[in-house]
Design an enzyme around this catalytic site. Structure first.
Site, PDB file in Angstrom:
ATOM      1  N   ARG A   1      18.516  -4.915   3.400  1.00 60.05           N
ATOM      2  CA  ARG A   1      19.129  -4.353   4.606  1.00 60.05           C
ATOM      3  C   ARG A   1      18.074  -3.615   5.448  1.00 60.05           C
ATOM      4  O   ARG A   1      18.087  -3.695   6.677  1.00 60.05           O
ATOM      5  CB  ARG A   1      20.286  -3.414   4.237  1.00 60.05           C
ATOM      6  CG  ARG A   1      21.074  -2.956   5.474  1.00 60.05           C
ATOM      7  CD  ARG A   1      22.341  -2.218   5.125  1.00 60.05           C
ATOM      8  NE  ARG A   1      22.091  -0.957   4.451  1.00 60.05           N
ATOM      9  CZ  ARG A   1      23.041  -0.174   3.939  1.00 60.05           C
ATOM     10  NH1 ARG A   1      24.308  -0.528   4.034  1.00 60.05           N
ATOM     11  NH2 ARG A   1      22.739   0.951   3.324  1.00 60.05           N
TER      12      ARG A   1
ATOM     13  N   LYS B   1      20.822  -0.147  10.215  1.00 61.11           N
ATOM     14  CA  LYS B   1      21.014   1.261   9.853  1.00 61.11           C
ATOM     15  C   LYS B   1      19.862   2.041  10.487  1.00 61.11           C
ATOM     16  O   LYS B   1      18.788   2.168   9.907  1.00 61.11           O
ATOM     17  CB  LYS B   1      21.033   1.385   8.331  1.00 61.11           C
ATOM     18  CG  LYS B   1      21.672   2.674   7.829  1.00 61.11           C
ATOM     19  CD  LYS B   1      21.925   2.565   6.337  1.00 61.11           C
ATOM     20  CE  LYS B   1      22.181   3.917   5.696  1.00 61.11           C
ATOM     21  NZ  LYS B   1      23.407   4.571   6.089  1.00 61.11           N
TER      22      LYS B   1
HETATM   23  N1  PLP Z   1      29.235   2.668   7.303  1.00 60.12           N
HETATM   24  C1  PLP Z   1      28.441   3.587   7.880  1.00 60.12           C
HETATM   25  C2  PLP Z   1      28.521   3.813   9.350  1.00 60.12           C
HETATM   26  C3  PLP Z   1      27.541   4.321   7.085  1.00 60.12           C
HETATM   27  O1  PLP Z   1      26.751   5.244   7.655  1.00 60.12           O
HETATM   28  C4  PLP Z   1      27.498   4.094   5.682  1.00 60.12           C
HETATM   29  C5  PLP Z   1      26.579   4.839   4.827  1.00 60.12           C
HETATM   30  O2  PLP Z   1      26.038   5.836   5.171  1.00 60.12           O
HETATM   31  C6  PLP Z   1      28.357   3.142   5.129  1.00 60.12           C
HETATM   32  C7  PLP Z   1      29.194   2.431   5.967  1.00 60.12           C
HETATM   33  C8  PLP Z   1      28.329   2.854   3.654  1.00 60.12           C
HETATM   34  O3  PLP Z   1      27.162   2.131   3.327  1.00 60.12           O
HETATM   35  P1  PLP Z   1      26.525   2.158   1.871  1.00 60.12           P
HETATM   36  O4  PLP Z   1      27.601   1.753   0.912  1.00 60.12           O
HETATM   37  O5  PLP Z   1      25.412   1.170   1.945  1.00 60.12           O
HETATM   38  O6  PLP Z   1      26.062   3.555   1.631  1.00 60.12           O
END
Ligand code: PLP
Length: 290
Positions: A53, A156
């Site tokens: 990612r 991200k």
């Molecule tokens: N959606 C958003 C906007 C996030 O910021 C995050 C994590 O910070 C997630 C979903 C969950 O992602 P992950 O399971 O990879 O932590």
């Protein structure tokens, strides 16, 4: 409290000396990407998925060619965790476009700034306490999820203003996580979490074709649910469907599977599918790390 040690551009340094340039584009423009990582017993949970990612986020910002080898990045995280003598930890790995001579227009020569910060985070696990204080209460906020046409939701990036505004919308309410809708009114996700709900025995979560970050925890939970033979659907859902759900929960790297007990003031049960998935998640961590 002893001072923590962080990692800045290839060096382990005490927190008080861990600084980046005031002209760093990550600071000036949010021009950077990051991963929040969970370390269980000294090893990073789902590292390959996080590294993939990170690479995709970098590709979106067009400086993926500066990404160090994945093994090198992993080692920076592990070295930082080890330097602090943590076994179970939270880690944030960030990579920005660094300092450039011009103004907004990115230049092709990139010397990225790469940092790792960590804090100790004991594991809840099968018989410990969860990291969250209690189940989540959700409230739909006015702030809409930024459309991917404007800022791709699957990247991200350091720009977390969308989530920040959503959390500000929660002030004055008793909710601790937002439900964000897209500009068409579909349910997308929380400010920092993915949303799941259960409807007539079926597990549902908004599709990543919508403006949703493809959460690593979301993927693990979907795999566990399918392995368990639960009917699973990813799709496009209205707020009414979530409010009327039999069960709901949110996921992210630090919360893991966190039950939801209220959506916009409607009670939701922390029901059997949520409990079983939380248990399966704990067992998966146990199996892969301990
Ligand atoms: N959606 C958003 C906007 C996030 O910021 C995050 C994590 O910070 C997630 C979903 C969950 O992602 P992950 O399971 O990879 O932590």
């Amino acid at each position: 409290m002893t001072e923590r040690t962080f990692h800045v551009d290839g060096r382990l340094v005490p927190e008080s000396e861990a600084t980046v340039n005031i002209r760093d584009r990550g600071f000036l423009y949010g021009d950077g990407v990051f991963e929040t990582l969970r370390v269980y017993d000294g090893e990073i949970f789902e590292w390959e998925a996080h590294a993939d990612r990170l690479a995709r986020s970098l590709a979106t910002l067009d400086f993926e060619e500066t990404m160090p080898p994945v093994t090198d990045l992993r080692q920076r995280v592990l070295d930082t965790v080890a330097a602090n003598e943590f076994a179970d930890a939270y880690a944030r790995l960030s990579m920005t476009r660094g300092v450039q001579p011009g103004k907004l227009t990115p230049e092709s020569r990139v010397d990225p700034t790469i940092t790792v910060i960590v804090s100790e985070l004991p594991r809840g696990g099968t018989d410990g306490d969860d990291v969250w204080d209690g189940p989540a209460t959700l409230r739909t906020v006015e702030t809409r999820r930024i459309p991917s046409e404007a800022l791709p939701a699957d990247a991200k990036t350091h720009n977390y203003l969308n989530g920040t505004l959503a959390r500000l919308d929660l002030q004055e309410s008793d909710a601790d996580e937002a439900i964000m809708l897209d500009t068409d009114g579909n349910v997308t996700e929380g400010a920092t979490s993915n949303l799941f709900f259960v409807d007539a025995g079926q597990l549902k979560t908004p599709s990543t074709d919508l403006d949703v970050l493809p959460g690593i925890t979301r993927d693990v939970v979907l795999d566990l649910a399918r392995e368990e033979g639960f009917p699973v659907e990813t799709g496009q859902y209205s707020l009414a469907e979530v409010r009327e759900a039999d069960e709901a929960f949110v996921t992210n790297t630090t919360w893991e599977v966190r039950p939801v007990t209220a959506v916009d003031g409607h009670d939701v049960e922390a029901g059997p599918m949520t409990k079983l998935l939380a248990k399966l998640f704990d067992e998966y961590v146990e199996r892969t790390h301990y």
